[in-house]
Design an enzyme around this catalytic site. Structure first.
Site, short mmCIF file in Angstrom:
data_model
loop_
_atom_site.label_atom_id
_atom_site.label_comp_id
_atom_site.label_asym_id
_atom_site.label_seq_id
_atom_site.Cartn_x
_atom_site.Cartn_y
_atom_site.Cartn_z
N HIS A 267 0.83 -1.20 0.00
CA HIS A 267 0.00 0.00 0.00
C HIS A 267 0.87 1.26 0.00
O HIS A 267 0.69 2.16 -0.83
CB HIS A 267 -0.91 -0.04 1.24
CG HIS A 267 -1.75 1.18 1.45
ND1 HIS A 267 -3.08 1.23 1.09
CD2 HIS A 267 -1.46 2.39 1.98
CE1 HIS A 267 -3.56 2.43 1.40
NE2 HIS A 267 -2.59 3.15 1.94
N GLU A 268 1.84 1.30 0.89
CA GLU A 268 2.70 2.48 0.97
C GLU A 268 3.57 2.61 -0.29
O GLU A 268 3.83 3.71 -0.77
CB GLU A 268 3.58 2.44 2.22
CG GLU A 268 2.79 2.53 3.53
CD GLU A 268 2.01 3.84 3.69
OE1 GLU A 268 2.52 4.89 3.27
OE2 GLU A 268 0.88 3.79 4.21
N HIS A 271 1.63 4.25 -2.99
CA HIS A 271 1.61 5.70 -2.77
C HIS A 271 2.90 6.33 -3.29
O HIS A 271 2.89 7.30 -4.03
CB HIS A 271 1.55 6.00 -1.27
CG HIS A 271 0.18 5.94 -0.67
ND1 HIS A 271 -0.93 6.49 -1.26
CD2 HIS A 271 -0.25 5.42 0.50
CE1 HIS A 271 -1.99 6.31 -0.47
NE2 HIS A 271 -1.60 5.66 0.61
N HIS A 350 -6.62 7.97 -1.32
CA HIS A 350 -7.25 6.66 -1.08
C HIS A 350 -8.57 6.59 -1.83
O HIS A 350 -9.20 7.61 -2.08
CB HIS A 350 -7.51 6.46 0.42
CG HIS A 350 -6.26 6.36 1.22
ND1 HIS A 350 -5.97 7.20 2.26
CD2 HIS A 350 -5.22 5.52 1.13
CE1 HIS A 350 -4.79 6.88 2.78
NE2 HIS A 350 -4.30 5.87 2.09
ZN ZN Z 1 -2.54 5.08 2.28
#
Ligand code: ZN
Ligand code: NAG
Ligand code: NAG
Ligand code: NAG
Ligand code: NAG
Ligand code: NAG
Ligand code: NAG
Ligand code: NAG
Length: 656
Positions: A267-268, A271, A350
């Site tokens: 997830h990171e 990003h 998100h």
């Molecule tokens: Zn996030």
């Protein structure tokens, strides 16, 4: 401590922040970073100067009708074909020494996440070595501004306090960095080297500094496992380096699970690789690739507010995948962004959890077996224009599939079968868990069945003991959750309430299956209908389009069985729960390092979230910014840089 004194993010330690589980603070963190890009003088091009004029200041998401102008911003890249992205992990030498347990958890998870991401994303490989840039505003006290001089935009006088470049407090080694020089005369090419050029990092497309530390940010909010930001971009604004801070307490948490940590890192990473509201305006359309190179157009503004007030991301592949997912031909079906963690610009990095529940890029990461690397997230990565995405590795999202373009809006959530009302008991929509109808801080009052805290996994045989007596439940790897009020006929107690129950199932076709309850035969369970079972009173409801529909959906135990079958005969170390996303992963380092035993008690239960209002975040942000601004000591005494249209520097650098 060096780390704390370098960056003002420590100010985030605000005592009134309520505790949450698994909160992503990426947007806050990224906002505090001044991204360094190649010096304009060096890479000046028509492309670069046009980008300045597009002005990323406030992309005005509230315009009622979004516009997607195609500006003819063309540039040609090298001819090399895309190859899986090479993400190099660099652990800084100042990292604290980790315990054996911590190291055993950290690197296998990071490696697995990196392996997963590079099996999804390809890039045109960086030629030679990746070399990062120094921030001229840090090493330089005076920049030549006269555009008719030879040394325009070059450094005229060094800042004697300059020490190093850093990323989220991590010191970037000199060997990863370009050199820098001072040109004492505006017209004369003679120069004094301040730092010599580093060797760069070979065979690397993205450099990730991974620093494990119990930072003040980690301590301030217990739900934070890790956070990250990108710090360096190439001349196109494409991130090339970033840092990820792993909160050290994460690694020794009692409820640590490998899968959850891997998903957090993925997830990171998404990003840091571009799934960031600060970069939305730089996403490019590179679909007209040809053999001569790649021609990219700006998508123009990709975010806008729809007529319902929902901020959406509109880019071609995202729209296409949303239409496909919701079975809608609505032309303006962008992917909605989370409203509950939106910044003052109205944007979030998100997805809206009401609409894209379970996505890896939703604001909340829940039980690992319920998280999907979904086609819409991959579409967003594709639409950045920097990556070529392998869509065949997408995992079906399930949530909302075929429900039409209004799915998940606050006004329609009560009427969709994916949501629930009141506080009843039922099944989580993937049917692996019994669920309770609950809301959370991101659902805007809509309710969904979330896994129960206690023994709600139908696929876990050990839960048999806690099953409901008299309703014929069977737990095991082929069991799924069915809504029923089945009660044994010989039981004199009054009939059971309708709730989620665990029964075995087997597929007989797509969306066709049989089920089996205690002491029964296999019985056809026609999707969308209900059935009776002899020896029992009451009904079992057979869900439609949920069971025996998605071949990539399996509970952890049966995935393990499949792995065992595949690995039978080979001497892979045995483990109880290797959770491969895909058994045919092409990435060699991905397979064998992912075995961390997770005890049953550690499986994460539905997290009850305390509510953080967007306002408290916002005011915290303002407060932090104010504190930052007043505490900031400018390193560059020269006039403000006029060539950097990006976000204002909020990083607080102190004189050492
Ligand atoms: Zn996030
Ligand atoms: C800029 O440099 C040119 C050439 O050296 C000089 O003629 C001109 O006066 C300078 N302009 C300013 C504003 O200093
Ligand atoms: C995409 O992924 C699939 C499944 O893992 C694999 O078989 C295929 O070779 C990949 N395609 C590319 C272009 O990498
Ligand atoms: C999509 O919608 C159309 C018409 O609304 C319907 O006929 C079709 O069966 C739907 N497809 C799926 C996969 O749900
Ligand atoms: C949904 O229905 C419940 C009760 O039926 C109601 O309390 C709730 O306010 C409704 N939610 C929305 C968003 O309309
Ligand atoms: C979980 O189950 C145990 C024993 O069955 C019970 O004591 C406990 O209260 C339950 N916890 C929750 C959150 O339901
Ligand atoms: C009847 O049901 C109750 C709870 O619903 C259970 O405790 C009991 O064991 C059942 N009796 C029989 C004979 O199945
Ligand atoms: C089971 O639930 C159905 C639907 O709510 C209801 O019609 C039926 O009477 C219930 N049966 C028993 C035995 O409770």
């Amino acid at each position: 401590m060096l780390f704390k004194s370098r960056i003002c993010i420590g100010i985030l330690l605000l005592p009134w922040f309520p505790c949450t589980w698994e909160k992503c603070i990426f947007d806050q963190v990224q906002r505090s970073i001044k991204v360094v890009s190649p010096p304009t003088g060096q890479y000046a091009s028509a492309h670069w100067s046009m980008r300045e004029t597009t002005s990323e200041e406030n992309p005005a998401p509230h315009s009622s009708k979004h516009q997607r102008p195609k500006r003819a911003e063309i540039h040609v890249e090298s001819m090399t074909a895309p190859q899986p992205i090479r993400i190099k992990i660099w652990v800084p030498s100042e990292s604290p020494a980790l315990t054996e347990l911590e190291s055993e958890r950290l690197m296998p998870a990071v490696d697995e996440a990196v392996g997963e991401v590079s099996s999804l994303l390809s890039v045109r490989p960086v030629q030679h070595s990746l070399l990062l840039n120094r921030d001229i505003n840090k090493y330089c006290k005076f920049i030549w501004r006269n555009s008719s001089t030879v040394n325009h935009m070059k450094c005229g006088r060094a800042n004697e306090n300059y020490r190093f470049e850093s990323c989220l407090g991590v010191i970037i080694p000199d060997e990863h960095l370009n050199g820098c020089a001072v040109y004492p005369h505006p017209e004369h090419p003679v120069r004094t080297m301040l730092r010599s050029e580093g060797t760069g990092v070979p065979e690397t497309d993205f450099l990730l500094y991974v620093f494990t530390h119990s930072t003040e940010k980690c301590q301030a909010e217990s739900g934070i496992l890790a956070y990250a930001a990108h710090c360096q971009s190439d001349s196109e604004g494409h991130p090339v380096a970033g840092a990820m801070i792993i909160c050290r307490e994460t690694l020794s948490m009692e409820r640590y699970t490998h899968e959850h940590f891997v998903q957090t890192v993925i997830h990171e990473l998404f990003h840091v690789l571009g799934f960031s509201k600060d970069l939305f305006s730089q996403w490019k359309d590179c679909s007209l690739s040809s053999q001569a190179g790649v021609y990219c157009w700006s998508h123009g503004q990709v975010t806008s507010t729809d007529e319902m007030g929902q901020v959406r991301l509109y880019s071609p592949t995202v729209i296409r995948e949303m239409q496909k997912h919701l079975n809608s031909t609505h032309p303006d079906l962008g992917a909605p962004l989370e409203n509950k963690d939106a910044g003052s610009d109205g944007l979030s990095s998100h997805w809206e959890t009401r609409v894209l529940q379970g996505s890896i890029m939703a604001a909340l990461l829940v039980e690992p077996s319920l998280i999907r690397i979904d086609p819409i997230t991959l579409a967003a990565l594709q639409d950045m224009g920097w990556y070529s995405v392998n869509f065949s590795r997408a995992q079906s999202l399930v949530w909302g599939e075929g429900e039409g373009h209004r799915f998940g809006s606050v006004s329609t959530c009560n009427s969709s079968a994916f949501f629930c009302k009141d506080s009843g008991l039922g099944c989580h929509y993937l049917h692996f868990h019994k669920g309770k109808c609950l809301t959370d801080q991101y659902l805007d009052g809509c309710q969904i069945f979330k896994p129960l805290g206690n023994a709600s996994e139908c696929w876990k045989e050990e839960n048999q003991g806690s099953g409901m007596k008299g309703s014929g439940e069977i737990y095991g790897s082929d069991s799924r959750c069915f809504i029923s009020n089945l009660t044994r006929l010989n039981n004199v107690t009054s009939s059971a309430a309708v709730a989620g129950h665990c029964y075995r199932h087997r597929c007989t076709g797509i969306n066709k299956y049989q089920i089996r309850v205690m002491d029964s035969d296999w019985l056809d369970c026609p999707a969308g209908k209900s059935i009776e079972v002899s020896g029992y009173q009451g009904l079992i409801f057979c869900p439609d389009n949920r069971i025996c529909k998605y071949s990539d959906l399996a509970p952890p135990t049966s995935r393990q069985k499949a792995d065992d079958l595949i690995n039978a005969g080979t001497s892979i170390e045995s483990s109880d729960d290797v959770m491969e996303k895909d058994m045919s992963t092409p990435h060699p380092s991905f397979m064998h390092r992912s075995s961390v035993t997770v005890s049953e008690a550690e499986v994460i239960v539905a997290a009850v979230l305390s509510i953080i209002s967007a306002f408290s975040l916002l005011s915290a942000g303002v407060l932090i910014y104010r504190k930052c601004s007043s505490a900031r000591v400018r390193v560059h005494a020269a006039s403000e840089p006029s060539f950097r249209p990006q976000t204002p520097p909020t990083q607080c650098i102190r004189r050492n």
